[in-house]
Design a protein around this motif. Sequence first.
Motif, PDB file in Angstrom:
ATOM      1  N   SER A 219       1.246  -3.218  -6.413  1.00  0.00           N
ATOM      2  CA  SER A 219       2.090  -4.183  -5.692  1.00  0.00           C
ATOM      3  C   SER A 219       2.407  -5.402  -6.540  1.00  0.00           C
ATOM      4  O   SER A 219       3.460  -6.036  -6.353  1.00  0.00           O
ATOM      5  CB  SER A 219       1.413  -4.608  -4.390  1.00  0.00           C
TER       6      SER A 219
ATOM      7  N   GLN B 280       0.891   0.388  16.203  1.00  0.00           N
ATOM      8  CA  GLN B 280       2.084  -0.346  15.773  1.00  0.00           C
ATOM      9  C   GLN B 280       3.341   0.504  15.887  1.00  0.00           C
ATOM     10  O   GLN B 280       4.413  -0.016  16.182  1.00  0.00           O
ATOM     11  CB  GLN B 280       1.922  -0.850  14.336  1.00  0.00           C
TER      12      GLN B 280
ATOM     13  N   THR C 127       4.307  -0.630   3.730  1.00  0.00           N
ATOM     14  CA  THR C 127       3.050  -0.721   4.469  1.00  0.00           C
ATOM     15  C   THR C 127       2.151   0.436   4.048  1.00  0.00           C
ATOM     16  O   THR C 127       2.553   1.601   4.121  1.00  0.00           O
ATOM     17  CB  THR C 127       3.286  -0.657   5.986  1.00  0.00           C
TER      18      THR C 127
ATOM     19  N   GLU D  93       7.922  -6.920  -0.001  1.00  0.00           N
ATOM     20  CA  GLU D  93       6.913  -7.369   0.952  1.00  0.00           C
ATOM     21  C   GLU D  93       5.893  -6.258   1.168  1.00  0.00           C
ATOM     22  O   GLU D  93       6.246  -5.073   1.168  1.00  0.00           O
ATOM     23  CB  GLU D  93       7.611  -7.707   2.272  1.00  0.00           C
ATOM     24  N   THR D  94       4.639  -6.622   1.362  1.00  0.00           N
ATOM     25  CA  THR D  94       3.598  -5.609   1.553  1.00  0.00           C
ATOM     26  C   THR D  94       2.780  -5.889   2.811  1.00  0.00           C
ATOM     27  O   THR D  94       2.690  -7.010   3.291  1.00  0.00           O
ATOM     28  CB  THR D  94       2.636  -5.543   0.352  1.00  0.00           C
ATOM     29  N   ASP D  95       2.195  -4.831   3.313  1.00  0.00           N
ATOM     30  CA  ASP D  95       1.311  -4.898   4.476  1.00  0.00           C
ATOM     31  C   ASP D  95       0.325  -3.748   4.347  1.00  0.00           C
ATOM     32  O   ASP D  95       0.639  -2.720   3.736  1.00  0.00           O
ATOM     33  CB  ASP D  95       2.110  -4.795   5.769  1.00  0.00           C
ATOM     34  N   GLN D  96      -0.861  -3.920   4.893  1.00  0.00           N
ATOM     35  CA  GLN D  96      -1.871  -2.864   4.896  1.00  0.00           C
ATOM     36  C   GLN D  96      -2.461  -2.747   6.295  1.00  0.00           C
ATOM     37  O   GLN D  96      -2.763  -3.754   6.941  1.00  0.00           O
ATOM     38  CB  GLN D  96      -2.978  -3.166   3.881  1.00  0.00           C
ATOM     39  N   GLN D  97      -2.600  -1.503   6.770  1.00  0.00           N
ATOM     40  CA  GLN D  97      -3.117  -1.263   8.106  1.00  0.00           C
ATOM     41  C   GLN D  97      -4.106  -0.098   8.092  1.00  0.00           C
ATOM     42  O   GLN D  97      -3.946   0.848   7.311  1.00  0.00           O
ATOM     43  CB  GLN D  97      -1.964  -0.911   9.061  1.00  0.00           C
TER      44      GLN D  97
ATOM     45  N   ASP E 123      -6.720   1.691  -1.749  1.00  0.00           N
ATOM     46  CA  ASP E 123      -6.442   0.269  -1.524  1.00  0.00           C
ATOM     47  C   ASP E 123      -6.376  -0.499  -2.835  1.00  0.00           C
ATOM     48  O   ASP E 123      -5.515  -1.382  -3.018  1.00  0.00           O
ATOM     49  CB  ASP E 123      -7.530  -0.342  -0.636  1.00  0.00           C
TER      50      ASP E 123
ATOM     51  N   LYS F 240      10.129  -3.555   2.058  1.00  0.00           N
ATOM     52  CA  LYS F 240       8.763  -3.699   2.557  1.00  0.00           C
ATOM     53  C   LYS F 240       8.039  -2.364   2.490  1.00  0.00           C
ATOM     54  O   LYS F 240       8.615  -1.323   2.809  1.00  0.00           O
ATOM     55  CB  LYS F 240       8.765  -4.204   4.011  1.00  0.00           C
TER      56      LYS F 240
ATOM     57  N   GLU G 194       8.637  -3.655  12.833  1.00  0.00           N
ATOM     58  CA  GLU G 194       7.977  -4.173  11.635  1.00  0.00           C
ATOM     59  C   GLU G 194       7.872  -3.128  10.526  1.00  0.00           C
ATOM     60  O   GLU G 194       7.394  -3.420   9.432  1.00  0.00           O
ATOM     61  CB  GLU G 194       6.571  -4.666  11.993  1.00  0.00           C
TER      62      GLU G 194
END
Length: 365
Positions: free
Chosen positions: A214, A233, A191, A221-225, A207, A189, A240
């Motif tokens: 990606s 977080q 992020t 797995e990817t996530d953006q914050q 971004d 993963k 996470e």
Amino acid sequence: MSAEKKFRIAVIPGDGIGKEVVREGLRVLDHLANESNGQFSFESDFFPWGCEYYLENGKMMDEDGVEKLKDYDAIYFGAVGFPGVPDHVSLWGLRLAICQGLDQWANIRPVEFLPGVPRRLNHPDVETLNWILVRENSEGEYSGVGGRNFSGRGNGNEVAVQSALFTEQGCERIIRYAFDLARTRKRKKVTSVTKSNAQQYGMVLWDEVFARVSKEYPDVETDQQLVDAMAAQFVLHPEELEVVVASNLFADILSDLGSALAGSLGIAASANLNPEGCTPSMFESVHGSAPDIAGEGIANPIGTIGSAALMLDHLGLKEEAKLLNKAIEETTRKGFLTRDIGGTHNTVEITDAIIENLSMVKEEV
């Protein structure tokens, strides 16, 4: 390894406690070399660069310092900063000069919760937490683009401009590095952290590059914050997190938060990498020079010794790196802690315990 491999290490102890903790890290490296049955050794050359050097010579390092470092296999760095020298002078004159001069564009900062270290985070499974910050280390907010002007207008009228520089190449290589790193971990993963709602140019570019890259890693797995949400977080849902990739400034700040949550900046290791191997990489603890405790023998050497483990891994001595990390864990598990993490042991005693535990964990393997 059948024949001895000699690694040439450029040692820059720097300022304050840097001199003390680097000395202990070298003790550990020499012990590992002595126990290697002639498979490898370390040849260390010392460079007296830092704030004392600046006060005597008007510069933080030799004019050709970066060139002098290019022929080494790795650089082992202590800390920089001391009263009497402005922080921006010491940082830009030494550490950043080396990182940018040698294109060490990937800064790796693991966040690990060592057993036996007092909790700073209210989480039911603290010792299972383990994530890694991947920091863009060559441009972004620390690119040094800007200036000051209009001082002639009088007090209160000067103007300063500080610009963040984001290139598509710089964004892509660090993001791709993070994805490749994620593929080596149990949980795959990544992020990405930006502030693209407010910084609509450089971080929107980031971004867009993240979204494009990606697609080449469908197994990750990817996530953006946004960075403010990511800070929350770190505290509220650290389970996470796995690989977190961010710009120069954001990853710098978040890694300090992660280290503080893990117990202390004194236990945090880092690596400034040139992944292509065109130039030597540099290994240092995350903490500063701590001039208030310099010379007292109470500095925590774990961050610097952990950085030596990152150096071993980078040099291809992966088993030795694993053993060293296990020895550090065994040391804290047994309650050998310095004052910053609630203990009573001094710098040398912690190193002695790590060396003793190296023999123990080696027998268990």
